[in-house]
Design an enzyme around this catalytic site. Structure first.
Site, PDB file in Angstrom:
ATOM      1  N   THR A  38       0.819  -1.220   0.000  1.00  0.00           N
ATOM      2  CA  THR A  38       0.000   0.000   0.000  1.00  0.00           C
ATOM      3  C   THR A  38       0.853   1.270   0.000  1.00  0.00           C
ATOM      4  O   THR A  38       0.491   2.273  -0.614  1.00  0.00           O
ATOM      5  CB  THR A  38      -0.896   0.011   1.262  1.00  0.00           C
ATOM      6  OG1 THR A  38      -1.647  -1.189   1.269  1.00  0.00           O
ATOM      7  CG2 THR A  38      -1.827   1.190   1.290  1.00  0.00           C
ATOM      8  N   SER A  82       1.058 -10.236   0.156  1.00  0.00           N
ATOM      9  CA  SER A  82       0.463 -11.586   0.245  1.00  0.00           C
ATOM     10  C   SER A  82       1.149 -12.517  -0.743  1.00  0.00           C
ATOM     11  O   SER A  82       1.069 -13.740  -0.612  1.00  0.00           O
ATOM     12  CB  SER A  82      -1.035 -11.535  -0.055  1.00  0.00           C
ATOM     13  OG  SER A  82      -1.648 -10.655   0.837  1.00  0.00           O
ATOM     14  N   ASP A  89       1.047  -6.750   5.412  1.00  0.00           N
ATOM     15  CA  ASP A  89       0.433  -8.047   5.737  1.00  0.00           C
ATOM     16  C   ASP A  89       1.443  -9.125   6.119  1.00  0.00           C
ATOM     17  O   ASP A  89       1.227  -9.878   7.054  1.00  0.00           O
ATOM     18  CB  ASP A  89      -0.428  -8.545   4.564  1.00  0.00           C
ATOM     19  CG  ASP A  89      -1.705  -7.727   4.416  1.00  0.00           C
ATOM     20  OD1 ASP A  89      -2.030  -6.958   5.341  1.00  0.00           O
ATOM     21  OD2 ASP A  89      -2.388  -7.862   3.373  1.00  0.00           O
ATOM     22  N   THR A  95       4.564  -9.058  15.192  1.00  0.00           N
ATOM     23  CA  THR A  95       3.391  -9.712  14.610  1.00  0.00           C
ATOM     24  C   THR A  95       2.444  -8.611  14.184  1.00  0.00           C
ATOM     25  O   THR A  95       2.316  -7.608  14.899  1.00  0.00           O
ATOM     26  CB  THR A  95       2.677 -10.568  15.687  1.00  0.00           C
ATOM     27  OG1 THR A  95       3.580 -11.568  16.136  1.00  0.00           O
ATOM     28  CG2 THR A  95       1.435 -11.237  15.139  1.00  0.00           C
ATOM     29  N   THR A 146       3.604 -21.174  21.308  1.00  0.00           N
ATOM     30  CA  THR A 146       2.294 -20.904  21.898  1.00  0.00           C
ATOM     31  C   THR A 146       1.381 -20.103  20.969  1.00  0.00           C
ATOM     32  O   THR A 146       1.847 -19.263  20.198  1.00  0.00           O
ATOM     33  CB  THR A 146       2.407 -20.176  23.257  1.00  0.00           C
ATOM     34  OG1 THR A 146       1.085 -19.833  23.701  1.00  0.00           O
ATOM     35  CG2 THR A 146       3.222 -18.899  23.177  1.00  0.00           C
ATOM     36  N   GLN A 147       0.085 -20.369  21.080  1.00  0.00           N
ATOM     37  CA  GLN A 147      -0.900 -19.584  20.311  1.00  0.00           C
ATOM     38  C   GLN A 147      -1.090 -18.202  20.920  1.00  0.00           C
ATOM     39  O   GLN A 147      -1.661 -17.320  20.294  1.00  0.00           O
ATOM     40  CB  GLN A 147      -2.277 -20.258  20.360  1.00  0.00           C
ATOM     41  CG  GLN A 147      -2.306 -21.663  19.923  1.00  0.00           C
ATOM     42  CD  GLN A 147      -3.708 -22.258  19.953  1.00  0.00           C
ATOM     43  OE1 GLN A 147      -4.665 -21.625  20.374  1.00  0.00           O
ATOM     44  NE2 GLN A 147      -3.813 -23.483  19.481  1.00  0.00           N
ATOM     45  N   CYS A 148      -0.656 -18.037  22.178  1.00  0.00           N
ATOM     46  CA  CYS A 148      -0.834 -16.732  22.835  1.00  0.00           C
ATOM     47  C   CYS A 148       0.063 -15.702  22.164  1.00  0.00           C
ATOM     48  O   CYS A 148       1.176 -16.021  21.739  1.00  0.00           O
ATOM     49  CB  CYS A 148      -0.456 -16.812  24.303  1.00  0.00           C
ATOM     50  SG  CYS A 148      -1.535 -17.884  25.237  1.00  0.00           S
TER      51      CYS A 148
HETATM   52  N1  ASP Z   1      -2.205  -5.927   1.233  1.00  0.00           N
HETATM   53  C1  ASP Z   1      -1.188  -4.953   1.449  1.00  0.00           C
HETATM   54  C2  ASP Z   1       0.142  -5.677   1.481  1.00  0.00           C
HETATM   55  O1  ASP Z   1       0.489  -6.290   2.443  1.00  0.00           O
HETATM   56  C3  ASP Z   1      -1.431  -4.210   2.712  1.00  0.00           C
HETATM   57  C4  ASP Z   1      -0.356  -3.228   3.047  1.00  0.00           C
HETATM   58  O2  ASP Z   1       0.449  -2.834   2.243  1.00  0.00           O
HETATM   59  O3  ASP Z   1      -0.311  -2.805   4.199  1.00  0.00           O
HETATM   60  O4  ASP Z   1       0.845  -5.638   0.485  1.00  0.00           O
END
Ligand code: ASP
Length: 342
Positions: free
Chosen positions: A15, A61, A92, A167, A278-280
Site C-alpha cells: 500500500t 500476500s 500483511d 506480529t 504458543t498460540q498466545c
Molecule cells: N495488502 C497490502 C500488502 O500487504 C497491505 C499493506 O500494504 O499494508 O501488500
C-alpha cells in the site's frame, strides 16, 4: 568533515507505494524513481538516498522465499556502498519478511529497516510519510560514523521493533504491529529515543554472509479443542514434511490423548522436527510446567520459548535449508541466533 549517511531504499510493493489516479480515483503504483520530487520533505533529511524497486512491485500476500532472497541479495550486493537500508513492504506479511531477512543476513552490522503503511502515500491522511521519513532517519542514526541500529528492524507508527519479534495485530489501526515479548528498540516523539540496552550487538569484524537457502517442506498445525485424529495423522505421517510447528495452548500445552502424543513421538522418531510455539500473542512455552506439556518434553519436542510463529517459520526454513544435522537441530533451534527468542 563527517560524511552524510548513504541510504538505499528498496521498494517491494504494498500500500505504501500507491497513489490515487486523479482522473479515475483508482489506486496505482507510485513511480519510485520520482520519489524525491513527490516527497520533497526527503530533501530535508541529513542523508543521501538512492532507490531501487522490484521490477513488478507486489502485494505482500505474494511474498515468498524467492523474493526474500532477492531482497537479501540486493542488500548483500550494495552492503559496502551504503550505510543503511530501508525496505518498503506491504504490512500483511512484513513480520515474516523481517524474520526471514534476520536469518538470511548473517553478521549484519548495518540497519535494515522494514516499513510500510496502512494508507497509500498519496492519501491525504496517510501514515506512509511519517513511517518512511522516520525509517530513513532510524537507518541514518550514527555515533562516531558507526550505525546505531545493526539489525533488521520494523518501523511502524512511531515505534521501531526488532523485526523478528513482531506480529501484525491489526488490519485497520495505524498501530498495526506489536512485539509482545521484546521491548521496542526506539520510539519517535519530539526526539528519536533509542533504547540502547535492547539493541542487537553483532559480533565485531565479521563479514556479511548471505544465507538464502530456505527449505519450505514445513507446516504449521494450530491445535484446537476437537482437532481430529485422521487430520493430525495425515500431516504427521506425510513424507513431504521435514519440520512442523505446533501452535499449542498457553505455556505450550496440548491434549494428553494417547493417540496424539504417540503420533508426535512416532513422527519425531522418523526424523520430523516438531517445534512447540504458543498460540498466545505474549508469553512463552515452558514444557513441563503442566502435565499437559510434560509428555511433549519427554518425546523430544523442540521448545520455541517465546518465539513468534512468523519467526519460527523463517527459522525452520533457514535451519532446514542449511542442512543442520539431526542431532544438533534441537539445540540450535532452541538457541537465540538473531535475538528472535529469549
Ligand atoms: N495488502 C497490502 C500488502 O500487504 C497491505 C499493506 O500494504 O499494508 O501488500
Amino acid at each position: 568533515m563527517i560524511k552524510q549517511p548513504h541510504i538505499l531504499l528498496i521498494y517491494t510493493g504494498g500500500t505504501i507505494g500507491m497513489v490515487k489516479d486523479i482522473d479515475t480515483g483508482a489506486l496505482k503504483a507510485f513511480d519510485f524513481n520520482s520519489l524525491l520530487t513527490k516527497i520533497p520533505e526527503l530533501r530535508l533529511l541529513d542523508c543521501s538516498i538512492e532507490t531501487i524497486s522490484f521490477e513488478e512491485p507486489i502485494d505482500s500476500s505474494n511474498m515468498c522465499p524467492k523474493y526474500w532472497g532477492d531482497i537479501a541479495t540486493i542488500i548483500g550486493d550494495n552492503y559496502l556502498d551504503f550505510d543503511g537500508f530501508v525496505v518498503l513492504h506491504g504490512s500483511d506479511t512484513m513480520s515474516y519478511t523481517a524474520s526471514a531477512l534476520s536469518f538470511m543476513l548473517e553478521n549484519l552490522a548495518k540497519p535494515v529497516i522494514l516499513t510500510g503503511s496502512q494508507l497509500p502515500i498519496g492519501d491525504l491522511r496517510t501514515d506512509a510519510k511519517e513511517n518512511l521519513i522516520t525509517s530513513i532517519q532510524m537507518a541514518s542514526l550514527q555515533i562516531e560514523g558507526k550505525p546505531v541500529i545493526r539489525e533488521v528492524g520494523l518501523y511502524f507508527e512511531y515505534k521501531l521493533y526488532r523485526g523478528n519479534r513482531t506480529t501484525k495485530i491489526n488490519a485497520e489501526h495505524f498501530e498495526a504491529f506489536e512485539s509482545l515479548n521484546y521491548p521496542h528498540l526506539a520510539e519517535s516523539g519530539v526526539h528519536l529515543k533509542v533504547n540502547k540496552e535492547h539493541l542487537w550487538k553483532p559480533k565485531p569484524n565479521k563479514k556479511l554472509i548471505l544465507r538464502t537457502r530456505m527449505d519450505t517442506h514445513i507446516g504449521v498445525l494450530k491445535l484446537f479443542p476437537g482437532i481430529s485424529r485422521p487430520i493430525c495423522e495425515a500431516i504427521l505421517t506425510s513424507k513431504l514434511i521435514k519440520g512442523l510447528i505446533i501452535e499449542t495452548y498457553g505455556s505450550g500445552n496440548a491434549t494428553t490423548e494417547a493417540w496424539f502424543v504417540k503420533l508426535l513421538a512416532d513422527a519425531i522418531t522418523n526424523g520430523l522436527h516438531i517445534v512447540n510455539v504458543t498460540q498466545c500473542a505474549g508469553g512463552r512455552v515452558n514444557m513441563g510446567q503442566y502435565e499437559t506439556s510434560s509428555q511433549l518434553k519427554l518425546i523430544g519436542v523442540i521448545s520455541g520459548s517465546d518465539i513468534t510463529t512468523e519467526a519460527a517459520i523463517a527459522k525452520l526454513m533457514y535451519l532446514l535449508g542449511e542442512n543442520i544435522p539431526r542431532n544438533n537441530f534441537k539445540t540450535i533451534f532452541e538457541t537465540s541466533l538473531r535475538g528472535e527468542m529469549s
